[in-house]
Write an enzyme that holds these catalytic residues in place. Structure first.
Site, PDB file in Angstrom:
ATOM      1  CB  CYS A 225      65.740  48.470  23.373  1.00 22.40           C
ATOM      2  SG  CYS A 225      67.006  49.649  23.900  1.00 22.40           S
ATOM      3  CG  HIS A 304      69.005  35.513  20.283  1.00 23.81           C
ATOM      4  ND1 HIS A 304      70.293  35.893  19.990  1.00 23.81           N
ATOM      5  CD2 HIS A 304      68.835  35.746  21.617  1.00 23.81           C
ATOM      6  CE1 HIS A 304      70.882  36.335  21.102  1.00 23.81           C
ATOM      7  NE2 HIS A 304      70.012  36.261  22.099  1.00 23.81           N
ATOM      8  CG  HIS A 388      46.643  50.969  15.646  1.00 25.56           C
ATOM      9  ND1 HIS A 388      46.328  52.255  15.247  1.00 25.56           N
ATOM     10  CD2 HIS A 388      45.460  50.363  15.929  1.00 25.56           C
ATOM     11  CE1 HIS A 388      45.020  52.416  15.307  1.00 25.56           C
ATOM     12  NE2 HIS A 388      44.467  51.289  15.703  1.00 25.56           N
ATOM     13  CG  HIS A 392      62.817  50.322  20.540  1.00 27.27           C
ATOM     14  ND1 HIS A 392      62.629  50.958  21.746  1.00 27.27           N
ATOM     15  CD2 HIS A 392      64.151  50.306  20.315  1.00 27.27           C
ATOM     16  CE1 HIS A 392      63.809  51.313  22.231  1.00 27.27           C
ATOM     17  NE2 HIS A 392      64.747  50.931  21.384  1.00 27.27           N
ATOM     18  CG  HIS A 421      59.303  65.640  19.945  1.00 31.61           C
ATOM     19  ND1 HIS A 421      58.474  66.339  20.802  1.00 31.61           N
ATOM     20  CD2 HIS A 421      60.046  66.581  19.299  1.00 31.61           C
ATOM     21  CE1 HIS A 421      58.699  67.624  20.681  1.00 31.61           C
ATOM     22  NE2 HIS A 421      59.643  67.804  19.766  1.00 31.61           N
ATOM     23  CG  ASN A 425      65.934  54.469  23.339  1.00 29.96           C
ATOM     24  OD1 ASN A 425      65.174  53.709  23.936  1.00 29.96           O
ATOM     25  ND2 ASN A 425      66.911  54.031  22.556  1.00 29.96           N
TER      26      ASN A 425
END
Length: 493
Positions: A225, A304, A388, A392, A421, A425
């Site tokens: 993702c 990572h 801001h 994710h 909402h 995802n």
């Protein structure tokens, strides 16, 4: 009792203003020190007579060789600097795919569909209903057409159709909004973790839009993702090499062939969370594009944790005991994500935090290491670095954990919660739906800084930092067009 509470509130308020004063003083310390220096220079310059200026000119005439050498050195140095400096990367515009209303899956319909499939036992159905109710997903998230069929038809052809609808839908909007022709694009980066057919997704785009033959195309798979930030980083590196160019990043995920039809609880979670979505982003290194661009890329920081076995295996595509394929999520996921976040912000912090916050962090670190003061580690205030936050939309727990650990306010995570909402995802593209939400709310002002942060399998935590170049308005066909007035909605606990 009320007196004690008021006293406590006043104390907190005073500490807040003390910290703000400290932050202002340290941040502007250099400017404040330069003021007396500039005053001295101005006073000294005002005392120079015409005779002093004439004598200086005569001195330069008698040292012409020195002046020429110095001028040549400055000229060569300036040329080398401008030739080797990093090129600015601008985000001209981006577009998010808006699925048609016929693909919506309301909660009741979702559960009814799962029962009629006949592949889930009673325990799994109860689990699905429980997770869906707590997921933070609303009644308007969408699933691909193949999953609306009974029985579902997760074929290769159906998967191709889903991906084409998403990618081409976002790209059509992007090309229309920017007036950039497909043949003008020199770099193409596509990321999709779980669907990697042959020909590749990037080839599908090149074929559809008849892009030029010397285009530099890349197809990233299996990166989770956070892959959109990785794609942006790759496009940025390519734009440093290839002058006067456009790069397009396409981020999506495929649901059709990755629905789990078994009864292992750890593999049922993605069924409840993942929904159809995708985004296309146009980047440019052309200086002429700065005026029309929305944002400038400031930093990309990638972390990572794949060397750690637990981190490597916490999000894993595998088969269950009866051979059903799905994505398994480890119970240690949140702990691993937290550790990855700490590593990422350790690198990101010095790049973005004001010096006042870095000093406080350094002092507490030294106190603990050298004098064993057992002081609680100082958590930097990232609200001083960013206006801001695009976290994710991986799930309600992920957003809540970052809100708590980074001491964010509800308004800072509003875009993430509302994206989860409204769209669910959508994997790597979720951070773009969140950015579109902030724009649709009219909150993006010139000079605002944006932090996009995402987690992915492997395990990875990646950040991108952008600077708003103007008061950004939502583009045509924004995914929030026509519905932004309904948000934010009140979410149940």
């Amino acid at each position: 009792m009320n007196g004690e509470k008021n006293h406590s509130n006043n104390r907190v308020l005073k500490l807040k203003y003390v910290k703000l004063g400290y932050h202002y003083l340290i941040t502007h310390l250099l400017k404040l020190c330069l003021v007396p220096l500039m005053a001295v220079i101005i006073v000294q310059a005002s005392r120079l007579s015409l005779n002093d200026i004439h004598q200086t000119w005569l001195h330069l005439e008698h040292n012409l060789v020195y002046v020429v050498v110095l001028s040549a050195f400055v000229l060569v140095g300036s040329t080398v600097y401008f030739m080797t400096r990093k090129r600015s990367v601008y985000l001209v515009d981006y577009a998010c795919y808006l699925p048609p209303s016929k693909l919506k899956v309301e909660h009741d319909r979702f559960m009814k569909h799962c029962k009629l499939m006949g592949c889930f036992d009673e325990t799994s159905l109860v689990f699905l209903d429980k997770i869906l109710g707590r997921s933070g997903l609303g009644e308007e998230t969408c699933a691909p057409e193949a999953m609306h069929c009974l029985p579902p038809k997760p074929s290769m052809e159906a998967a191709r159709q889903e991906t084409e609808q998403v990618m081409f839908g976002a790209l059509d909007t992007l090309f229309a909004n920017t007036n950039v022709k497909p043949k003008d694009v020199g770099i193409l980066v596509v990321n999709c973790s779980l669907f990697n057919p042959t020909p590749s997704l990037s080839s599908m785009i090149i074929n559809k839009y008849k892009m030029r033959g010397n285009i530099k195309s890349f197809n990233l798979g299996g990166m989770g993702c956070s892959a959109s930030v990785i794609s942006v980083d790759l496009a940025k590196d390519m734009l440093q090499v290839h002058r006067n160019n456009y790069a397009i990043v396409v981020s999506t995920e495929n649901i059709t062939q990755n629905w789990y039809f078994g009864n292992k609880k750890a593999m049922l979670l993605p069924n409840c969370l993942f929904r159809i979505g995708g985004a296309a982003v146009l980047l440019s290194n052309k200086s002429v594009d700065r005026r029309r661009s929305k944002y400038k890329l400031i930093h990309v920081v990638r972390t990572h944790c794949g060397a750690n076995d637990k981190a490597f295996n916490c999000v894993r595509q595998e088969q269950d005991d009866i051979g059903k394929t799905g994505v398994s999520l480890s119970k240690d996921l949140m702990t691993i994500a937290g550790n990855a976040l700490k590593s990422n912000i350790t690198t990101l912090g010095p790049l973005v935090l004001p010096i006042s916050e870095q000093i406080l962090f350094f002092v507490t670190l030294v106190a603990n290491k050298l004098i064993n003061a057992k002081i609680k580690p100082y958590i930097p205030d990232f609200k001083l670095a960013f206006e801001h936050f695009c976290i994710h939309a991986g799930g309600r727990a992920v957003i809540g954990e970052l809100e708590k650990n980074l001491y964010l306010l509800q308004v800072h995570v509003e875009a993430s919660r509302m994206t989860l909402h409204r769209f669910g995802n959508t994997s790597s593209s979720s951070i773009w739906y969140e950015l579109a939400y902030i724009e649709a709310k009219g909150r993006m002002r010139k000079g605002d800084r944006i932090w996009q942060i995402a987690f992915g399998s492997g395990f990875k935590c990646n950040s991108a930092v952008w600077l708003a170049l103007k008061n950004v308005k939502p583009s045509c066909n924004s995914p929030w067009e026509g519905c932004i007035h309904r948000y934010p909605v009140q979410l149940s606990l």
